[in-house]
Design an enzyme around this catalytic site. Structure first.
Site, PDB file in Angstrom:
ATOM      1  N   LYS A 282       0.857  -1.187   0.000  1.00 56.54           N
ATOM      2  CA  LYS A 282       0.000   0.000   0.000  1.00 56.54           C
ATOM      3  C   LYS A 282       0.901   1.248   0.000  1.00 56.54           C
ATOM      4  O   LYS A 282       1.833   1.331   0.780  1.00 56.54           O
ATOM      5  CB  LYS A 282      -0.877  -0.006   1.254  1.00 56.54           C
ATOM      6  CG  LYS A 282      -2.110   0.840   1.170  1.00 56.54           C
ATOM      7  CD  LYS A 282      -3.037   0.518   2.339  1.00 56.54           C
ATOM      8  CE  LYS A 282      -4.454   0.857   2.025  1.00 56.54           C
ATOM      9  NZ  LYS A 282      -5.403   0.470   3.091  1.00 56.54           N
ATOM     10  N   GLU A 367     -18.753  -5.925  10.608  1.00 56.37           N
ATOM     11  CA  GLU A 367     -19.701  -5.209  11.463  1.00 56.37           C
ATOM     12  C   GLU A 367     -20.756  -6.149  12.050  1.00 56.37           C
ATOM     13  O   GLU A 367     -21.165  -5.980  13.208  1.00 56.37           O
ATOM     14  CB  GLU A 367     -20.383  -4.093  10.671  1.00 56.37           C
ATOM     15  CG  GLU A 367     -19.476  -2.894  10.374  1.00 56.37           C
ATOM     16  CD  GLU A 367     -18.555  -3.098   9.189  1.00 56.37           C
ATOM     17  OE1 GLU A 367     -18.642  -4.157   8.543  1.00 56.37           O
ATOM     18  OE2 GLU A 367     -17.747  -2.205   8.912  1.00 56.37           O
ATOM     19  N   ARG A 395     -24.984  -2.643   7.651  1.00 58.88           N
ATOM     20  CA  ARG A 395     -24.580  -4.042   7.463  1.00 58.88           C
ATOM     21  C   ARG A 395     -25.014  -4.909   8.650  1.00 58.88           C
ATOM     22  O   ARG A 395     -25.171  -6.122   8.515  1.00 58.88           O
ATOM     23  CB  ARG A 395     -23.058  -4.078   7.244  1.00 58.88           C
ATOM     24  CG  ARG A 395     -22.344  -5.377   7.132  1.00 58.88           C
ATOM     25  CD  ARG A 395     -22.326  -6.091   5.794  1.00 58.88           C
ATOM     26  NE  ARG A 395     -22.147  -5.447   4.556  1.00 58.88           N
ATOM     27  CZ  ARG A 395     -21.005  -5.368   3.863  1.00 58.88           C
ATOM     28  NH1 ARG A 395     -19.889  -5.762   4.434  1.00 58.88           N
ATOM     29  NH2 ARG A 395     -20.964  -4.867   2.647  1.00 58.88           N
TER      30      ARG A 395
END
Ligand SMILES: Cc1ncc(C[n+]2csc(CCOP(=O)(O)OP(=O)(O)O)c2C)c(N)n1
Ligand SMILES: CC(=O)[C@@H](O)[C@H](O)COP(=O)(O)O
Ligand SMILES: [Mg+2]
Length: 636
Positions: A282, A367, A395
């Protein structure tokens, strides 16, 4: 003309030599740093997928072969390679979206920025391709290691494994991080594959000896290098995916275009479900991102490209207040624990984790698990505080309903980025939480209007141990303090203006500031009003109902859906009580919102004080024409 400028569509990539592709990758990185530094956006994730995306578009024939990006924040390179190179207005109204967008290109499939959905999308597309006689077309899903920690991804893998004759290529973009390093057993498994010691040693041996022994040796190494799968099988048998029945190719150097192309071509030729495990970095190629310990420049604002430093220093905002207050609460109550879904720092839990490392749990991008595991914690004697962005609680609504509320669990949900967020596009606005949570029995929701009410309402929420509580606040900087001038039961009175008829103006959370503007504007027209903030807005309180009955018209303003929000709940409660005070609800319209700034959206939806005052004055005029105004209620 640069190589990048020569790319109008993916087919142009296939005419480029290896050397030209290397130059192209560098041009793309330079473009990303320069452009995203100017507009803000997801710099780190996109710097990490430059070679991977080039290889995907050289091997697969988009848009005939669909390429699905999970979360979609890493699709800038995809956009550059599919005819979209004007990033000057990225994430701004009229400019490119920060995520895939079907209105921009037929190369784009999924606009939803909620993680862990790509494999389900790909499974569905692959099944449709097969039924429609298009089974020779591969479907490609690019999913991050973080998104792979989401439950939906495993539901999809279970089904994908069932489709041995459907060509579905899963590219795991494994940079070892969500924002922070990815957590959990899966991350450890991927890490093990990534860092198998023997595997790396054999590879190093290949690099050192074979490459030095002239062309035959170099050819042998290229064969080995391109076929890491063979090496890996021998050295690093991995059961997780192949145990499911999904072929595994990798780990592959995700920054080596040739190696990626070999792996992707093999995956495409396989004709069934295959995982290509790409190892990426990243922020690759940009030193400030590569060395950023926080989150490798996951999402940046406007920065100085030379240094990576923000142009405008970040201000003390809602998240900072929560970050401070939850630590204070944690010091007083040892049963309070915190839960994050892979967003410890963005939601403000880093200081809590620093002081109470054993009392904070990062569950990954999960979640649903976060909510139900919190119900378990509450059952076993803790008071969990789950900090999420409001939109991501969508969610876990079933878990809020059936695991937390049904069992009257003392769980506190702290919803950051509630209301209009704007530039992150439709699925990032925190506009659904109040409408959804209004349907949850026993749940209580508070919407603070400033720093003091956030601190107070958070403390009040955590003090409730026999029902779910929610505290929701918007993105960004804090508004000025807005003290009450009086309290009527549980309701803060913010302003009172004489005049007839009398309007009750109810501001929900930060919209209380707008409500005060409305009262002032009505006063200038001789229209009386009482401006209030209910603080705990769901369920509607008896005190608020009592106040409403004392007025000729009620106006509500909320940073959430107008339909089925707080105003709508008040209207229903008044009707149920047989009171016919008219209620005008101002809020976010029931539709998906194009990316734009919050200010632009507030203006577009007539949610400024002047807009609401104008509409209210017209309603009052109509009311006066049809009814005699009631006598002034006695002042309290
Ligand atoms: C359901 C959901 N929860 C949280 C987020 C916030 N979020 C956006 S990107 C991201 C990290 C994604 O990590 P990964 O999938 O590894 O992609 P990378 O950024 O590393 O390329 C998170 C947690 C989200 N988009 N969706
Ligand atoms: C893609 C995603 O979900 C996050 O990275 C988000 O874009 C960050 O939003 P904030 O800038 O509000 O933290
Ligand atoms: Mg990642």
């Amino acid at each position: 003309m640069s190589h990048l400028e020569r790319i109008r569509r993916p087919a142009d990539l296939r005419r480029m030599s290896t050397a030209e592709l290397e130059v192209l990758a560098k041009e793309i990185r330079d473009f990303l740093v320069t452009s995203v530094a100017r507009t803000g956006g997801h710099m780190g994730p996109n710097l990490g997928v430059v070679e991977l995306t080039i290889a995907v578009h050289r091997v697969f024939d988009s848009p005939a072969e669909h390429v699905v990006f999970d979360t979609g924040h890493q699709a800038y390179v995809h956009k550059l390679l599919t005819g979209r190179q004007d990033f000057t207005e990225l994430r701004r109204r009229g400019g490119l979206s920060g995520y895939p967008s079907r209105t921009e290109s037929d190369h784009d499939v999924v606009e939803n920025s909620h993680a862990s959905t790509a494999l389900s999308w790909a499974d569905g597309i692959a099944k449709a391709n097969q039924l429609r006689g298009l089974g020779d077309r591969s479907v490609v899903a690019v999913i991050g290691d973080g998104a792979l920690t989401g439950g939906m991804a495993w539901e999809a893998l279970n089904n994908i494994a069932d489709g041995q004759d459907r060509s579905l290529v899963i590219v795991v973009n494994d940079n070892g991080r969500s924002y922070a390093p990815t957590i959990g057993g899966l991350a450890n498994h991927l890490d093990a594959l990534r860092t198998t010691p023997h595997y790396e040693k054999v590879l190093d041996w290949g690099k050192r000896t074979l490459q030095r022994s002239g062309p035959p040796g170099r050819m042998a190494f290229d064969a080995l290098h391109g076929m890491k799968k063979g090496l890996k099988d021998v050295i690093a048998p991995q059961g997780l995916f192949e145990g499911l029945g999904i072929k595994y190719i990798g780990p592959v150097d995700g920054h080596d275009i040739a190696a990626m192309e070999v792996a992707l071509s093999r995956a495409k030729a396989f004709g069934g479900p295959v995982i290509v495990h790409a190892i990426t970095e990243k922020g690759r190629g940009y030193t400030p991102a590569e060395t950023d310990v926080a989150d490798r420049f996951h999402a940046v604002g406007v920065i100085h490209p030379e240094t990576g430093l923000p142009v405008a220093p970040s201000r003390f905002g809602w998240t900072s207040v929560f970050a401070e207050e939850i630590v204070e609460i944690g010091r007083r109550r040892s049963d309070v624990v915190a839960i994050t879904a892979a967003m410890l720092a963005p939601v403000g839990l880093a200081p809590f984790a620093e002081e109470f490392p054993d009392r904070v749990f990062d569950v990954g991008i999960a979640e649903q698990h976060a909510v139900t595991s919190a119900a378990g914690m509450a059952f076993a004697g803790l008071h969990p505080v789950i900090a999420l962005y409001a939109t991501f609680l969508n969610r876990g609504i079933d878990q809020v309903l059936m695991d937390v509320a049904l069992h009257r669990a003392g769980v506190t949900f702290v919803l950051d980025r509630a209301g209009l967020t704007g530039d992150d596009g439709a699925s990032h606005n925190g506009m659904w939480d109040m409408a959804l949570l209004r349907t949850v029995p026993s749940l209580r929701l508070a919407a603070p209007r400033d720093e003091d009410t956030l601190r107070a309402e958070l403390r009040e929420a955590v003090a409730i141990d026999d029902a779910p509580t929610v505290v929701r606040y918007p993105k960004g900087a804090l508004p000025d303090a807005l003290p009450a001038v009086a309290r009527q039961g549980s309701v803060d009175v913010l302003a009172r203006h004489g005049g007839v008829p009398r309007v009750l103006v109810i501001g929900v959370g930060p919209m209380a500031h707008t409500a005060v503007e409305v009262g002032t504007a009505l006063d200038a027209q001789g229209i009386g009003s009482t401006v209030v903030d209910p603080r705990w807005v769901l369920p509607v309180s008896a005190d608020l109902l009592h106040l409403a009955r004392q007025h000729d018209l009620v106006v509500t303003v909320e940073d959430g859906l107008a339909s089925n929000g707080v105003g709508s709940a008040l209207r229903d409660a008044l009707a149920a009580a047989g009171t016919d005070v008219p209620v005008r609800c101002h809020g976010v319209p029931l539709r998906f919102l194009e990316h734009a700034s919050r200010t632009q959206l507030v203006e577009a939806f007539h949610l400024r004080g002047q807009d609401i005052a104008r509409e209210t004055a017209s309603a009052v005029a109509a009311l006066v024409r049809t009814t005699e105004p009631t006598s002034l209620p006695t002042e309290h």
